[in-house]
Motif scaffolding. Sequence first.
Motif, short mmCIF file in Angstrom:
data_model
loop_
_atom_site.label_atom_id
_atom_site.label_comp_id
_atom_site.label_asym_id
_atom_site.label_seq_id
_atom_site.Cartn_x
_atom_site.Cartn_y
_atom_site.Cartn_z
N LYS A 92 0.85 -1.16 0.02
CA LYS A 92 -0.09 0.07 -0.05
C LYS A 92 0.85 1.23 0.00
O LYS A 92 0.33 2.47 -0.35
CB LYS A 92 -0.87 0.06 1.34
CG LYS A 92 -0.26 0.29 2.70
CD LYS A 92 -1.28 0.17 3.84
CE LYS A 92 -0.69 0.57 5.04
NZ LYS A 92 -1.62 0.65 6.13
N ASP A 93 2.14 1.03 0.37
CA ASP A 93 3.15 2.15 0.06
C ASP A 93 3.28 2.61 -1.24
O ASP A 93 3.75 3.86 -1.47
CB ASP A 93 4.40 1.85 0.76
CG ASP A 93 4.21 1.55 2.16
OD1 ASP A 93 3.56 1.97 3.12
OD2 ASP A 93 5.31 0.75 2.82
N VAL A 94 2.96 1.97 -2.24
CA VAL A 94 3.13 2.30 -3.72
C VAL A 94 1.71 2.56 -4.19
O VAL A 94 0.79 1.75 -4.04
CB VAL A 94 3.73 1.05 -4.42
CG1 VAL A 94 3.82 1.41 -5.82
CG2 VAL A 94 5.07 0.68 -3.75
N PRO A 95 1.38 3.91 -4.64
CA PRO A 95 0.42 4.18 -5.50
C PRO A 95 -0.50 3.16 -6.47
O PRO A 95 0.45 2.45 -6.86
CB PRO A 95 0.67 5.31 -6.21
CG PRO A 95 1.89 5.75 -5.55
CD PRO A 95 2.56 4.85 -5.07
N GLU A 96 -1.50 2.94 -6.45
CA GLU A 96 -2.24 1.81 -7.05
C GLU A 96 -1.72 1.85 -8.44
O GLU A 96 -1.64 0.71 -9.30
CB GLU A 96 -3.79 1.81 -6.88
CG GLU A 96 -4.11 1.60 -5.41
CD GLU A 96 -5.81 1.45 -5.50
OE1 GLU A 96 -6.55 1.59 -6.49
OE2 GLU A 96 -6.18 1.12 -4.38
N ASP A 97 -1.85 2.97 -9.08
CA ASP A 97 -1.61 3.10 -10.67
C ASP A 97 -0.09 2.73 -11.08
O ASP A 97 0.30 2.20 -12.03
CB ASP A 97 -1.73 4.56 -11.00
CG ASP A 97 -3.02 5.24 -11.18
OD1 ASP A 97 -3.99 3.86 -11.28
OD2 ASP A 97 -3.48 6.25 -11.19
N VAL A 98 0.66 2.84 -10.07
CA VAL A 98 2.23 2.26 -10.25
C VAL A 98 2.35 1.00 -9.70
O VAL A 98 2.62 -0.09 -10.69
CB VAL A 98 3.26 2.91 -9.43
CG1 VAL A 98 4.46 2.45 -9.20
CG2 VAL A 98 3.16 4.46 -9.36
N LEU A 99 1.44 0.41 -8.84
CA LEU A 99 1.49 -1.07 -8.53
C LEU A 99 0.77 -1.86 -9.76
O LEU A 99 1.33 -2.89 -9.88
CB LEU A 99 0.64 -1.20 -7.15
CG LEU A 99 0.60 -2.44 -6.42
CD1 LEU A 99 2.12 -2.76 -5.95
CD2 LEU A 99 -0.25 -2.48 -5.18
N ALA A 100 -0.06 -1.33 -10.41
CA ALA A 100 -0.86 -2.09 -11.38
C ALA A 100 0.21 -2.36 -12.65
O ALA A 100 0.13 -3.35 -13.40
CB ALA A 100 -2.12 -1.16 -11.95
N GLN A 101 1.14 -1.47 -12.46
CA GLN A 101 2.29 -1.83 -13.70
C GLN A 101 3.43 -2.68 -13.51
O GLN A 101 4.21 -3.01 -14.11
CB GLN A 101 3.32 -0.61 -14.06
CG GLN A 101 2.01 0.59 -14.37
CD GLN A 101 1.58 0.46 -15.55
OE1 GLN A 101 2.08 -0.03 -16.63
NE2 GLN A 101 0.24 0.83 -15.55
#
Length: 503
Positions: A328-337
């Motif tokens: 959760k420390d990483v934004p969702e839009d980045v996590l999705a990549q």
Amino acid sequence: MDRKEAFFNHITEGYKAKGDSLVFGSAMLDGETIKDAFVKVPLKTLNRHGLIAGATGTGKTKTLQVMAENLSEKGVPVLLMDIKGDLSGLAKASPGHPKIDERHAAIGLPFEAKEFPVEVLTISEQEGTRLRATISEFGPVLLSRILDLTVAQSGIVSIIFKYCDDNKLPLLDLKDFKKILQFATDEGKEEIQAEYGRISSMSTGAILRKLVELEQQGGDLFFGEKSFEVKDLVRKVDDKGVISILRLTDIQDKPKLFSTFMLQLLAEVYSTFPEQGDSGKLELVIFIDEAHLIFKEASKALLSQIESIVKLIRSKGIGLFFVTQNPKDVPEDVLAQLGLKVQHALRAFTAKDRKAIKLAAENYPDSEYYDVDESLTQLGIGEAFVSALNEKGIPTPLAATMMRAPMSRMDVLSQKELETLIENSKLYEKYEEAIDRDSAYEILNKKIEDINEKEEVAKKKKEASKSKRSSSRRSSTRMNPILKVVTSATFIRGVLGILKRVI
């Protein structure tokens, strides 16, 4: 076919790779390591980026170390952000240990101690090869986003850059940019306003305050020359990729400087490296430890910039890996990549922790062999869930994995070893000396001096002219008495003569 045999086939089929691959370890079932059930990730898929997550002390750093070693061995250069200061041991071979032998026997992999080519870098006051960048290299858009400026303030930054380009004023360090801002609101206000439009002194004051904030976090050390060339990150020694370790142990309370450096580096890499599409060739892999520091104080504009670079940079053969405690420390839009996810154990001490674990479990594919929610809290040190992409880009089965041990030292270098490593660096001498050539600061100071001299000369001329006129007026009003009499007599005679002629 029993469950164990079915699981072995499930893993070996899901993780088979025809080309080069990184072997993370061997899969586990019901807490038991299944020998030779290797969890392998194809090398060509690592430009799809990844995440290494887990609670403190669960083995994230060792996983990062193992990946860096294996990439280096395959000839792929690596850049590591060393926030905790415990990665320098990559330069020395592991001394070995019975527990390492026991782990590798269970996995089915022979253990071999090795050292790797290491370059120590720094952006702060720590020892190492100095990384710098100029203000001009950032450009107005990136600089505005880093400083979190308003639209109006960003417009002023664009005007400043345009004025400096048109007038050949190099913007190299913070003092250059501070000087041009001051010039734009004082001596050069009319000149810039006539050509580029009005500049608000309130806006330039706000920009100056943001620059001071960045300067206080060490920006004055980072901005300047000689600029670091990103091609120096992709070197090889004896066919091994060089592992560049950026020492950042004093940067945790300076998130602005850290995010500034990271964004500039990614932007520079993206603009410098050639486009290669989906060739599968890796040019560089970057590991960002304590990744939450990048996103901690990032503005929406800055997050948007990071997301864009993450999406686009893979086509340059660059892999990005974020290392943090919780996904959760990483934004969702980045996590999705992120194509590869390595999840070490999470701890459930509070209700909030339990919710976080449920959310983390949803990042992984369903598995008939694991209850992910429950298993996430039961993984031991050096064990992790792995989910990756195969050579066709299809997600692999979820595998609880006994991770292999690092081949290099799992401890830091001594001070003497570190100094020797830096002294033997081919890059240290190239970047150690700071260059302070004439740039906007010096040129504008000279221009201001010239303006002041001209104003002083004009002022003196004006005062001299004023004094002369005043003296002339005083002379005319204090006429010689004899001249007055003669003048009066002449006037009278003239008048009388006229009268006589008239009569």
